[in-house]
Design an enzyme around this catalytic site. Sequence first.
Site, PDB file in Angstrom:
ATOM      1  CG  ASP A 225      -2.846   3.710   1.911  1.00 55.60           C
ATOM      2  OD1 ASP A 225      -2.944   4.413   0.891  1.00 55.60           O
ATOM      3  OD2 ASP A 225      -1.839   3.026   2.161  1.00 55.60           O
TER       4      ASP A 225
ATOM      5  CG  ASP B 152      -2.529   3.176  -3.564  1.00 58.87           C
ATOM      6  OD1 ASP B 152      -1.570   3.904  -3.891  1.00 58.87           O
ATOM      7  OD2 ASP B 152      -2.783   2.866  -2.381  1.00 58.87           O
TER       8      ASP B 152
END
Length: 146
Positions: A100, A116
């Site tokens: 991330d 995402d």
Amino acid sequence: AAAALIGIDQAIKLWATNVLQPVGAMPLIPHVVELRFVLNPGMAFSLLSGKQLFLIIATSIALIFVAYGLFFRSRGRYLLILAGGIGNLIDRVLNGEVVDYINLLFMQFAVFNFADICVCVGVGLWVLVIFLEELHAENGQSPKEQ
């Protein structure tokens, strides 16, 4: 199109691992958004951390249903969901964690990634389509009659 989105996701994650990981974080828009390298051992908000086998199996099953919907039912409606799910599944299978890198500084939110975003936008569009189909059904119109 799904392959292109998966490629973009994996290229950004490779960049984040090679460039962002050594520095930890860098501002993108000062005081608003920063790029921050984070390895997420779970799913959204680090839920189910350490349950990689379960996440791999559950994600794989969900993606089979999404792929079925994409190829046999909707002609593209699930494309973003499929691409985002596969992008994060690749990380889980190869690395045991998801890379991330997008951190919204103006609100308390989890660090997230391009995959995402694909999943969330895809689900949002899917819900919108369902809502519009129901609205048109109540009015006695098919969506194509507009």
